[in-house]
Design a protein around this motif. Structure first.
Motif, PDB file in Angstrom:
ATOM      1  N   ARG A 165      -8.636  -1.492   2.782  1.00  0.00           N
ATOM      2  CA  ARG A 165      -7.796  -1.828   4.274  1.00  0.00           C
ATOM      3  C   ARG A 165      -9.188  -1.853   5.314  1.00  0.00           C
ATOM      4  O   ARG A 165      -9.154  -0.442   5.232  1.00  0.00           O
ATOM      5  CB  ARG A 165      -6.571  -0.679   4.306  1.00  0.00           C
ATOM      6  N   THR A 207      -6.674   8.328   0.250  1.00  0.00           N
ATOM      7  CA  THR A 207      -5.265   8.416   0.547  1.00  0.00           C
ATOM      8  C   THR A 207      -4.611   7.607   0.654  1.00  0.00           C
ATOM      9  O   THR A 207      -2.996   7.629   0.775  1.00  0.00           O
ATOM     10  CB  THR A 207      -5.237   9.514   2.047  1.00  0.00           C
ATOM     11  N   VAL A 208      -4.647   6.588   1.370  1.00  0.00           N
ATOM     12  CA  VAL A 208      -4.079   4.790   1.262  1.00  0.00           C
ATOM     13  C   VAL A 208      -4.542   4.280   0.143  1.00  0.00           C
ATOM     14  O   VAL A 208      -5.381   3.673   0.566  1.00  0.00           O
ATOM     15  CB  VAL A 208      -4.438   4.623   2.736  1.00  0.00           C
ATOM     16  N   TRP A 267       1.098  -1.294   0.229  1.00  0.00           N
ATOM     17  CA  TRP A 267      -0.075  -0.345   0.107  1.00  0.00           C
ATOM     18  C   TRP A 267       0.523   1.110   0.149  1.00  0.00           C
ATOM     19  O   TRP A 267       1.844   1.449   0.263  1.00  0.00           O
ATOM     20  CB  TRP A 267      -1.206  -0.411   1.357  1.00  0.00           C
ATOM     21  N   SER A 268       0.577   2.282  -0.779  1.00  0.00           N
ATOM     22  CA  SER A 268       0.994   3.752  -0.265  1.00  0.00           C
ATOM     23  C   SER A 268       1.413   4.200   1.124  1.00  0.00           C
ATOM     24  O   SER A 268       2.592   5.242   0.288  1.00  0.00           O
ATOM     25  CB  SER A 268       0.041   4.422  -0.927  1.00  0.00           C
ATOM     26  N   ASP A 269       1.092   3.269   1.890  1.00  0.00           N
ATOM     27  CA  ASP A 269       1.913   3.830   3.404  1.00  0.00           C
ATOM     28  C   ASP A 269       3.200   2.559   4.231  1.00  0.00           C
ATOM     29  O   ASP A 269       3.279   2.970   5.175  1.00  0.00           O
ATOM     30  CB  ASP A 269       0.690   3.515   4.576  1.00  0.00           C
ATOM     31  N   GLY A 270       3.234   1.838   2.481  1.00  0.00           N
ATOM     32  CA  GLY A 270       4.181   0.678   2.704  1.00  0.00           C
ATOM     33  C   GLY A 270       3.932  -0.628   3.363  1.00  0.00           C
ATOM     34  O   GLY A 270       4.532  -1.679   3.332  1.00  0.00           O
ATOM     35  N   ARG A 271       2.757  -1.068   3.857  1.00  0.00           N
ATOM     36  CA  ARG A 271       2.172  -1.879   3.968  1.00  0.00           C
ATOM     37  C   ARG A 271       1.865  -2.932   3.176  1.00  0.00           C
ATOM     38  O   ARG A 271       1.619  -2.663   2.210  1.00  0.00           O
ATOM     39  CB  ARG A 271       0.678  -1.581   5.489  1.00  0.00           C
ATOM     40  N   SER A 282       4.987   4.050  -4.163  1.00  0.00           N
ATOM     41  CA  SER A 282       5.446   2.953  -3.872  1.00  0.00           C
ATOM     42  C   SER A 282       4.513   1.994  -4.866  1.00  0.00           C
ATOM     43  O   SER A 282       4.627   0.630  -4.534  1.00  0.00           O
ATOM     44  CB  SER A 282       4.180   2.356  -2.710  1.00  0.00           C
ATOM     45  N   SER A 292       2.228   7.650  -6.846  1.00  0.00           N
ATOM     46  CA  SER A 292       1.962   6.889  -5.931  1.00  0.00           C
ATOM     47  C   SER A 292       4.011   6.423  -5.942  1.00  0.00           C
ATOM     48  O   SER A 292       4.237   5.571  -6.676  1.00  0.00           O
ATOM     49  CB  SER A 292       1.342   6.181  -5.587  1.00  0.00           C
ATOM     50  N   LEU A 303      -8.641   1.464   8.221  1.00  0.00           N
ATOM     51  CA  LEU A 303      -8.581   3.105   7.366  1.00  0.00           C
ATOM     52  C   LEU A 303      -9.540   3.614   6.439  1.00  0.00           C
ATOM     53  O   LEU A 303     -10.833   2.543   5.970  1.00  0.00           O
ATOM     54  CB  LEU A 303      -6.913   3.239   6.404  1.00  0.00           C
ATOM     55  N   THR A 320      -1.820   7.926  -5.311  1.00  0.00           N
ATOM     56  CA  THR A 320      -3.232   8.555  -3.885  1.00  0.00           C
ATOM     57  C   THR A 320      -3.700  10.150  -4.057  1.00  0.00           C
ATOM     58  O   THR A 320      -3.371  10.860  -5.535  1.00  0.00           O
ATOM     59  CB  THR A 320      -2.295   8.565  -2.839  1.00  0.00           C
TER      60      THR A 320
END
Length: 595
Positions: free
Chosen positions: A201, A210-211, A117-121, A233, A231, A204, A217
């Motif tokens: 997700r 946003t993610v 995901w764009s937050d790294g998860r 990622s 993004s 969220l 994103t």
């Protein structure tokens, strides 16, 4: 047809934007050597106001396009090289399929290694399980819930309210398994690559975007402006594509088109009549396919349309080519059948249409102008295949059809229209409905000698007329018996499909179907639909559906009139856009055209 313009560097200091404002570009002035150019921004005027970016709840026009840029499904759509999207591996690098003795298919997908995901998860198979269960959950009441009807356990989920009964699972983080009811030809395209089944997700809020796990994103969401940023990622970014995409709400077509020509916009949809006429005059343009058709329902349970000869006479007396012109909208095409353009065949989707070569080509005339190029065929299109294999060419001999219609009406006992009862044509008032009603009224009077009254009503009054009402008396049971049709004789209607497949549309005329408001009955038609539902082979299923539509056209409980369409224009100097029916545009790779 669609010339491109060069999108020059934007100055960072001039990047203040409004929902529909100018970008104040200086396309002919390069940035100074000591000043860094701003990010490449693509300004798009597309669709209606957006109030959510939650894949399960997006319904506004243009929303699918935005979702495809934010998220990526198990499969994804890539450029087929002809401007149309083709199916490719997405978050899943591969899949296998097994079919049991009852014809139920089980798909096992293996996710790519390292997708995040764009937050790294990490993106896991459980994210897809969560999204599919949520979509099927009746308590969520998502507008696209019926997509999950293809998956085993869906009916149990609806009756118990327990979404864990849906036939999806995640044996491990990289394995997603889905078991179907039967072998659904559209499963990969509509569920595994669709916009409404994107992964979820659960920790969220889904509506913000946003993610995400896609190429972009969301950095801004309001009703008139959605801003996306590339993004960092995403596993397969296009470095040449836009870094920022701004989606603003469509306005007046003339104003939007003027903004495109002035450089304020890079893509507009819904072109004005003058621009459409220029495209039509080239002879190379066809409307963008929209999976919607306009036609007339005939009540087969009440006279005079209980007689198939009368129904066929009314169908043959309609000049659909002239009707399309009389609507005044060049995106409307004469209907060659009930299923509109843009609806997919699945067994032959990847096969090109072969053109026959003349046995003895004539010598070219050196003084003759070069012949115009023909538009590339949409090879996966149900309507295109039907014209080639089942319903013959769209070209009609209208004069001969009218003579046949008059003979059929005479055979039904109404020679020259004599003795024909006065019937009412009901429709929902609109510019399109008014134009069609007047044209049909004239055609039926001139060609058949019958009088038809036309009445435009509200949607509520229209719906009430088509709803079957209980009979006043029963036949000895003491209870009122339901009627199979409403009180109408003829009713115009727009026919749409819930997803890109002819089956759900044709199913409306199944003998015992709840949507069969015409009261149509045909054992042969029902048998073909049953065979299509049970077919494992996509090729066999396609054939059953084509033959079923041919029977429907012959029995004429419905008169197809128009295939509705759309239009778009990419700014001069840009290239790399590809698209899908229903106004879905893929913008990841749009860039200045190579000089």
């Amino acid at each position: 047809m669609r010339r491109r313009r060069v999108l020059a560097a934007l100055l960072a200091a001039l990047l203040a934007l409004t929902a529909c404002g100018s970008r104040n570009e200086t396309p002919d002035t390069p940035a100074p050597d000591d000043q860094e150019a701003g990010p490449r921004t693509l300004a798009v005027r597309l669709g209606d106001a957006q109030d959510t970016l939650d894949p399960a709840f997006v319904t506004a026009q243009g929303g699918e396009t935005i979702l495809f840029h934010l998220y990526e499904n198990l499969m994804r759509w890539t450029d087929g090289g002809d401007g149309w999207a083709v199916l490719s591996p997405g978050q899943a690098e591969s899949y296998t399929v097994e079919t049991d003795y009852a014809g139920n298919a089980t798909y096992t997908f293996t996710l790519r290694e390292g997708i995040v995901w764009s937050d790294g998860r990490a993106v896991t198979a459980e994210d897809f399980v969560a999204a599919w269960r949520r979509l099927a959950d009746p308590a969520v009441d998502a507008p696209h819930r019926e997509l999950m009807a293809a998956v085993s356990g869906y009916s149990q989920v609806q009756s118990t309210g327990d979404p864990t009964q849906l036939g999806v699972s995640a044996p491990d983080e990289r394995t997603f398994v889905a078991t179907l009811n039967g072998s659904r030809a559209y499963f990969l395209e509509e569920l595994c690559a669709g916009a409404y089944t994107m992964p979820l997700r659960e920790d969220l809020p889904a509506e913000a975007g946003t993610v995400t796990n896609g190429a972009y994103t969301a950095t801004h969401l309001s009703r008139n402006l959605v801003t996306l940023e590339r993004s960092e990622s995403y596993y397969a970014p296009d470095a040449q594509g836009p870094e920022i995409i701004e989606f603003t709400t469509c306005g007046d077509s003339e104003t939007d088109y003027a903004a495109l020509q002035s450089g304020e916009l890079d893509l507009v949809t819904g072109l004005p009549a003058s621009a459409l006429q220029e495209l039509a005059d080239t002879g190379l343009w066809t409307p963008e396919p929209v999976t919607a058709a306009y036609g007339v329902l005939l009540n087969t349970q009440q006279p005079p349309f209980d007689d198939p000869n009368v129904r066929q006479a009314f169908l043959l007396a309609v000049d659909t080519q002239a009707l399309a012109l009389q609507t005044g909208d060049l995106t409307n095409r004469a209907a060659a059948g009930l299923v509109p353009y843009g609806v997919a065949d699945y067994g032959e989707r990847a096969q090109p249409v072969e053109k026959e070569e003349p046995a003895e080509p004539a010598l070219p005339d050196p003084n003759a102008p070069p012949p115009p190029e023909e538009p590339d065929p949409v090879c996966w299109d149900f309507r295109t295949h039907s014209l080639e294999k089942v319903t013959s060419s769209a070209a009609r001999d209208y004069t001969a059809d009218c003579l046949r219609a008059q003979a059929l009406l005479a055979q039904a006992g109404y020679a020259g229209g004599g003795g024909f009862p006065l019937v009412e044509y009901l429709y929902v008032s609109s510019d399109l409905g008014d134009a069609v009603a007047r044209a049909l009224q004239t055609m039926w009077e001139e060609q058949l000698g019958v009088a038809v009254t036309v009445r435009g009503v509200s949607q509520e009054e229209y719906d009430a007329a088509l709803v079957p009402a209980p009979q006043e008396e029963s036949s000895g049971t003491g209870e009122a018996q339901p009627r199979t049709t409403g009180s109408y004789a003829m009713a115009a209607q727009i026919f749409t499909v819930p997803y890109s497949d002819a089956g759900p549309l044709l199913w409306r005329w199944y003998g015992s179907g709840a949507g069969n408001v015409c009261g149509y009955r045909s054992d042969a038609f029902d048998i073909l639909l049953d065979a299509a539902r049970a077919a494992i082979s996509p090729e066999a299923r396609d054939a059953y559906l084509h033959d079923a539509e041919a029977i429907l056209l012959s029995d004429a409980p419905v008169i197809p009139l128009l295939s509705l369409g759309g239009s778009y224009r990419l700014a001069d100097g840009l290239a790399g856009l590809y698209r899908a029916p229903d106004g879905v545009y893929f913008l990841y790779g749009v860039q200045p055209e190579a000089g």
